[in-house]
Scaffold this motif. Structure first.
Motif, PDB file in Angstrom:
ATOM      1  N   VAL A 144      40.630  33.968  14.854  1.00  0.00           N
ATOM      2  CA  VAL A 144      39.499  33.043  14.966  1.00  0.00           C
ATOM      3  C   VAL A 144      38.593  33.159  13.749  1.00  0.00           C
ATOM      4  CG1 VAL A 144      37.440  32.469  16.296  1.00  0.00           C
ATOM      5  CG2 VAL A 144      39.554  33.019  17.480  1.00  0.00           C
ATOM      6  N   ARG A 145      38.341  34.377  13.294  1.00  0.00           N
ATOM      7  CA  ARG A 145      37.485  34.554  12.120  1.00  0.00           C
ATOM      8  C   ARG A 145      38.115  33.938  10.883  1.00  0.00           C
ATOM      9  NH1 ARG A 145      35.584  40.776  13.327  1.00  0.00           N
ATOM     10  NH2 ARG A 145      33.914  40.237  14.789  1.00  0.00           N
ATOM     11  N   GLU A 146      39.429  34.050  10.749  1.00  0.00           N
ATOM     12  CA  GLU A 146      40.114  33.428   9.623  1.00  0.00           C
ATOM     13  C   GLU A 146      39.994  31.909   9.697  1.00  0.00           C
ATOM     14  OE1 GLU A 146      44.037  34.942   9.900  1.00  0.00           O
ATOM     15  OE2 GLU A 146      43.584  36.849   8.899  1.00  0.00           O
ATOM     16  N   THR A 147      40.038  31.365  10.925  1.00  0.00           N
ATOM     17  CA  THR A 147      39.886  29.927  11.110  1.00  0.00           C
ATOM     18  C   THR A 147      38.502  29.471  10.665  1.00  0.00           C
ATOM     19  OG1 THR A 147      41.415  29.926  12.985  1.00  0.00           O
ATOM     20  CG2 THR A 147      39.919  28.051  12.802  1.00  0.00           C
ATOM     21  N   VAL A 148      37.470  30.200  11.077  1.00  0.00           N
ATOM     22  CA  VAL A 148      36.104  29.861  10.682  1.00  0.00           C
ATOM     23  C   VAL A 148      35.945  29.957   9.168  1.00  0.00           C
ATOM     24  CG1 VAL A 148      33.682  30.530  10.855  1.00  0.00           C
ATOM     25  CG2 VAL A 148      35.123  30.556  12.887  1.00  0.00           C
ATOM     26  N   GLU A 149      36.515  30.995   8.578  1.00  0.00           N
ATOM     27  CA  GLU A 149      36.426  31.199   7.139  1.00  0.00           C
ATOM     28  C   GLU A 149      37.033  30.016   6.391  1.00  0.00           C
ATOM     29  OE1 GLU A 149      38.019  34.416   3.798  1.00  0.00           O
ATOM     30  OE2 GLU A 149      38.098  34.873   5.940  1.00  0.00           O
ATOM     31  N   THR A 150      38.172  29.541   6.889  1.00  0.00           N
ATOM     32  CA  THR A 150      38.841  28.415   6.235  1.00  0.00           C
ATOM     33  C   THR A 150      38.034  27.133   6.372  1.00  0.00           C
ATOM     34  OG1 THR A 150      41.008  29.405   6.649  1.00  0.00           O
ATOM     35  CG2 THR A 150      40.953  27.054   6.153  1.00  0.00           C
ATOM     36  N   TRP A 151      37.568  26.841   7.592  1.00  0.00           N
ATOM     37  CA  TRP A 151      36.831  25.609   7.840  1.00  0.00           C
ATOM     38  C   TRP A 151      35.458  25.624   7.189  1.00  0.00           C
ATOM     39  CZ3 TRP A 151      37.921  21.073  10.662  1.00  0.00           C
ATOM     40  CH2 TRP A 151      39.222  21.018  11.166  1.00  0.00           C
ATOM     41  N   ALA A 152      34.877  26.808   7.006  1.00  0.00           N
ATOM     42  CA  ALA A 152      33.559  26.896   6.384  1.00  0.00           C
ATOM     43  C   ALA A 152      33.639  26.813   4.858  1.00  0.00           C
ATOM     44  CB  ALA A 152      32.874  28.197   6.790  1.00  0.00           C
ATOM     45  N   GLY A 153      34.839  26.689   4.321  1.00  0.00           N
ATOM     46  CA  GLY A 153      35.002  26.513   2.887  1.00  0.00           C
ATOM     47  C   GLY A 153      35.104  27.800   2.109  1.00  0.00           C
ATOM     48  N   GLU A 154      35.345  28.927   2.809  1.00  0.00           N
ATOM     49  CA  GLU A 154      35.407  30.203   2.115  1.00  0.00           C
ATOM     50  C   GLU A 154      36.785  30.462   1.491  1.00  0.00           C
ATOM     51  OE1 GLU A 154      33.009  32.337   1.594  1.00  0.00           O
ATOM     52  OE2 GLU A 154      31.472  31.275   2.696  1.00  0.00           O
ATOM     53  N   THR A 155      37.806  29.837   2.024  1.00  0.00           N
ATOM     54  CA  THR A 155      39.146  30.052   1.483  1.00  0.00           C
ATOM     55  C   THR A 155      39.473  28.944   0.489  1.00  0.00           C
ATOM     56  OG1 THR A 155      39.853  31.101   3.539  1.00  0.00           O
ATOM     57  CG2 THR A 155      41.574  30.311   2.065  1.00  0.00           C
ATOM     58  N   ALA A 156      39.497  29.285  -0.805  1.00  0.00           N
ATOM     59  CA  ALA A 156      39.725  28.297  -1.845  1.00  0.00           C
ATOM     60  C   ALA A 156      41.195  28.237  -2.212  1.00  0.00           C
ATOM     61  CB  ALA A 156      38.898  28.642  -3.075  1.00  0.00           C
ATOM     62  N   ARG A 190      27.696  32.597   5.297  1.00  0.00           N
ATOM     63  CA  ARG A 190      26.743  32.125   4.283  1.00  0.00           C
ATOM     64  C   ARG A 190      25.426  31.685   4.917  1.00  0.00           C
ATOM     65  NH1 ARG A 190      30.776  28.787   1.443  1.00  0.00           N
ATOM     66  NH2 ARG A 190      29.621  27.006   2.219  1.00  0.00           N
ATOM     67  N   GLY A 191      24.984  32.412   5.952  1.00  0.00           N
ATOM     68  CA  GLY A 191      23.701  32.109   6.574  1.00  0.00           C
ATOM     69  C   GLY A 191      23.744  30.981   7.579  1.00  0.00           C
ATOM     70  N   HIS A 192      24.930  30.415   7.841  1.00  0.00           N
ATOM     71  CA  HIS A 192      25.060  29.336   8.814  1.00  0.00           C
ATOM     72  C   HIS A 192      25.935  29.802   9.981  1.00  0.00           C
ATOM     73  CE1 HIS A 192      23.135  26.436   6.197  1.00  0.00           C
ATOM     74  NE2 HIS A 192      23.967  26.756   5.217  1.00  0.00           N
ATOM     75  N   TRP A 193      25.599  29.332  11.181  1.00  0.00           N
ATOM     76  CA  TRP A 193      26.380  29.667  12.368  1.00  0.00           C
ATOM     77  C   TRP A 193      27.418  28.598  12.658  1.00  0.00           C
ATOM     78  CZ3 TRP A 193      26.835  34.065  14.962  1.00  0.00           C
ATOM     79  CH2 TRP A 193      25.838  35.034  14.808  1.00  0.00           C
ATOM     80  N   TYR A 194      28.617  29.047  13.033  1.00  0.00           N
ATOM     81  CA  TYR A 194      29.717  28.145  13.360  1.00  0.00           C
ATOM     82  C   TYR A 194      30.299  28.515  14.718  1.00  0.00           C
ATOM     83  CZ  TYR A 194      29.638  26.885   8.394  1.00  0.00           C
ATOM     84  OH  TYR A 194      29.254  26.453   7.156  1.00  0.00           O
ATOM     85  N   LEU A 195      30.704  27.491  15.458  1.00  0.00           N
ATOM     86  CA  LEU A 195      31.421  27.679  16.721  1.00  0.00           C
ATOM     87  C   LEU A 195      32.887  27.349  16.505  1.00  0.00           C
ATOM     88  CD1 LEU A 195      31.593  27.962  19.890  1.00  0.00           C
ATOM     89  CD2 LEU A 195      31.245  25.473  19.942  1.00  0.00           C
ATOM     90  N   ALA A 196      33.756  28.262  16.877  1.00  0.00           N
ATOM     91  CA  ALA A 196      35.197  28.002  16.843  1.00  0.00           C
ATOM     92  C   ALA A 196      35.678  27.805  18.271  1.00  0.00           C
ATOM     93  CB  ALA A 196      35.945  29.160  16.192  1.00  0.00           C
ATOM     94  N   GLY A 197      36.543  26.820  18.476  1.00  0.00           N
ATOM     95  CA  GLY A 197      37.034  26.564  19.827  1.00  0.00           C
ATOM     96  C   GLY A 197      38.112  25.508  19.841  1.00  0.00           C
ATOM     97  N   TRP A 198      38.497  25.127  21.055  1.00  0.00           N
ATOM     98  CA  TRP A 198      39.549  24.128  21.257  1.00  0.00           C
ATOM     99  C   TRP A 198      38.908  22.791  21.591  1.00  0.00           C
ATOM    100  CZ3 TRP A 198      44.580  23.919  20.266  1.00  0.00           C
ATOM    101  CH2 TRP A 198      45.347  22.918  20.873  1.00  0.00           C
ATOM    102  N   ASP A 199      39.135  21.790  20.719  1.00  0.00           N
ATOM    103  CA  ASP A 199      38.615  20.445  20.937  1.00  0.00           C
ATOM    104  C   ASP A 199      39.569  19.701  21.864  1.00  0.00           C
ATOM    105  OD1 ASP A 199      37.921  17.701  20.724  1.00  0.00           O
ATOM    106  OD2 ASP A 199      36.962  18.088  18.792  1.00  0.00           O
ATOM    107  N   ARG A 200      39.142  19.452  23.098  1.00  0.00           N
ATOM    108  CA  ARG A 200      40.019  18.830  24.091  1.00  0.00           C
ATOM    109  C   ARG A 200      40.385  17.406  23.707  1.00  0.00           C
ATOM    110  NH1 ARG A 200      37.657  20.642  30.052  1.00  0.00           N
ATOM    111  NH2 ARG A 200      38.567  22.754  30.061  1.00  0.00           N
ATOM    112  N   ASP A 201      39.453  16.668  23.110  1.00  0.00           N
ATOM    113  CA  ASP A 201      39.723  15.270  22.767  1.00  0.00           C
ATOM    114  C   ASP A 201      40.772  15.156  21.668  1.00  0.00           C
ATOM    115  OD1 ASP A 201      37.744  14.304  24.569  1.00  0.00           O
ATOM    116  OD2 ASP A 201      36.199  14.855  23.126  1.00  0.00           O
ATOM    117  N   ARG A 202      40.786  16.097  20.756  1.00  0.00           N
ATOM    118  CA  ARG A 202      41.733  16.060  19.643  1.00  0.00           C
ATOM    119  C   ARG A 202      42.947  16.946  19.860  1.00  0.00           C
ATOM    120  NH1 ARG A 202      36.944  14.927  18.865  1.00  0.00           N
ATOM    121  NH2 ARG A 202      36.200  13.439  17.308  1.00  0.00           N
ATOM    122  N   GLY A 203      42.898  17.764  20.904  1.00  0.00           N
ATOM    123  CA  GLY A 203      44.029  18.627  21.214  1.00  0.00           C
ATOM    124  C   GLY A 203      44.339  19.618  20.114  1.00  0.00           C
ATOM    125  N   ALA A 204      43.290  20.156  19.472  1.00  0.00           N
ATOM    126  CA  ALA A 204      43.498  21.078  18.356  1.00  0.00           C
ATOM    127  C   ALA A 204      42.275  21.970  18.197  1.00  0.00           C
ATOM    128  CB  ALA A 204      43.749  20.311  17.061  1.00  0.00           C
TER     129      ALA A 204
END
Length: 318
Positions: free
Chosen positions: A232-244, A188-202
């Motif tokens: 990874v793309r499915e993860t971004v889609e979910t977190w970006a609010g695309e999966t309702a 939706r015109g916004h850039w997102y980074l997907a990755g592993w957050d070391r502090d949260r372990g997820a």
């Protein structure tokens, strides 16, 4: 220091490529200024071995043989370090040309254009149905305005952990994140980074527009496995609010919030400058609604309304 090392590696590569006979360590030390300045033989040997390994990791094929004096010598034969001829048909050439156009707004534009010129000079065919003839009507571009894009793109490519300050929509101040970056995705015109957050372990997804300050690289390797690109793309889609998963009812000021209206399942005029919309409700919708400020009021569900109010209060506290 990084520039000095790059210059040293370049000088070593030129020496190894520019000779027809193997060169010994002694000869290389006498030919490269940085090696002459090494404080001791041990210091030079360590530096040379690291440089040799770095060049090999970059793809330079270095042979180890004996020279005419019986010493161990090093040689990078040109025939072993030359790429095979590139052959592309018209369709493949057109695809490359289109890909180069996409990055016109990014700092990658110069590299993409230069690479295309080199391929054309090497004989890459022009597309029969030239894309240039139609670019005035439709020109694909990926907007890249965030300063974090380029360092994160390089970190994803090189598999290097990074550290950056990130401001959540419901937080008054940014917090530091230690991340193993997987990939960058545009939604939706916004850039997102997907990755592993070391502090949260997820796994986590970060919107680049909320990254503040400079992205800093860190030494070391990844500690978590990298999923395949589809996951990874499915993860971004979910977190970006695309999966309702359900629906939400909101009040939207008349004439505002076109992106919300384009996704609405139903729109009802309420009068007095307001409309009622039913929109898909998925992860990240609360953060998106906050961006419309006083033009949006959440009616239901209650948990979405509470999340939006909490985010607005955090922004108000500043």
């Amino acid at each position: 220091m990084a520039i000095a090392k790059a210059e040293r590696l370049m000088n070593l590569a030129l020496c190894l490529l520019g000779t027809r006979r193997p060169l010994s360590k002694r000869e290389l030390r006498g030919s490269i200024e940085a090696y002459l300045e090494a404080g001791s033989d041990d210091s030079f040997n360590r530096m040379f071995e690291r440089d040799k390994d770095d060049l090999r990791e970059l793809g330079l094929v270095i042979a180890t043989v004996e020279n005419l004096e019986g010493e161990t010598g090093y040689l990078a034969r040109r025939d072993s370090n030359r790429l095979p001829a590139i052959t592309l048909d018209a369709e493949e050439a057109a695809a490359l040309g289109l890909a180069a156009k996409v990055w016109q707004q990014a700092r990658l534009a110069g590299a993409a254009s230069g690479a295309l010129q080199k391929l054309r000079a090497a004989g890459m065919p022009e597309a029969e149905d030239s894309y240039e003839a139609h670019h005035s009507a439709l020109e694909p571009r990926i907007p890249v305005h965030e300063a974090a894009f380029e360092p994160l793109m390089l970190a994803c490519r090189d598999r290097r952990p990074v550290v950056f300050d990130y401001r959540k929509a419901n937080a008054a101040r940014p917090g530091q994140r230690h991340v193993e970056p997987w990939t960058l995705e545009c939604w939706r015109g916004h850039w997102y980074l997907a990755g592993w957050d070391r502090d949260r372990g997820a796994e986590r997804v970060f919107r680049l527009s909320r990254i503040t300050g400079r992205v800093r690289s860190r030494a070391g390797s990844f500690t978590a496995p990298v999923p395949d690109v589809v996951t990874v793309r499915e993860t971004v889609e979910t977190w970006a609010g695309e999966t309702a998963t359900r629906s939400a009812r909101i009040r939207l000021r008349t004439g505002c919030g076109y992106p919300l209206r384009s996704r609405a399942q139903s729109i009802r005029e309420l009068g007095e400058g307001w409309d009622e919309l039913e929109i898909p409700y998925g992860h990240g919708l609360d953060a998106w609604l906050v961006e419309f400020g006083p033009d949006v009021v959440v009616l239901e569900p209650a948990d979405l309304r509470a999340d939006v109010v909490e985010r607005l209060r955090a922004v108000a506290k500043g």
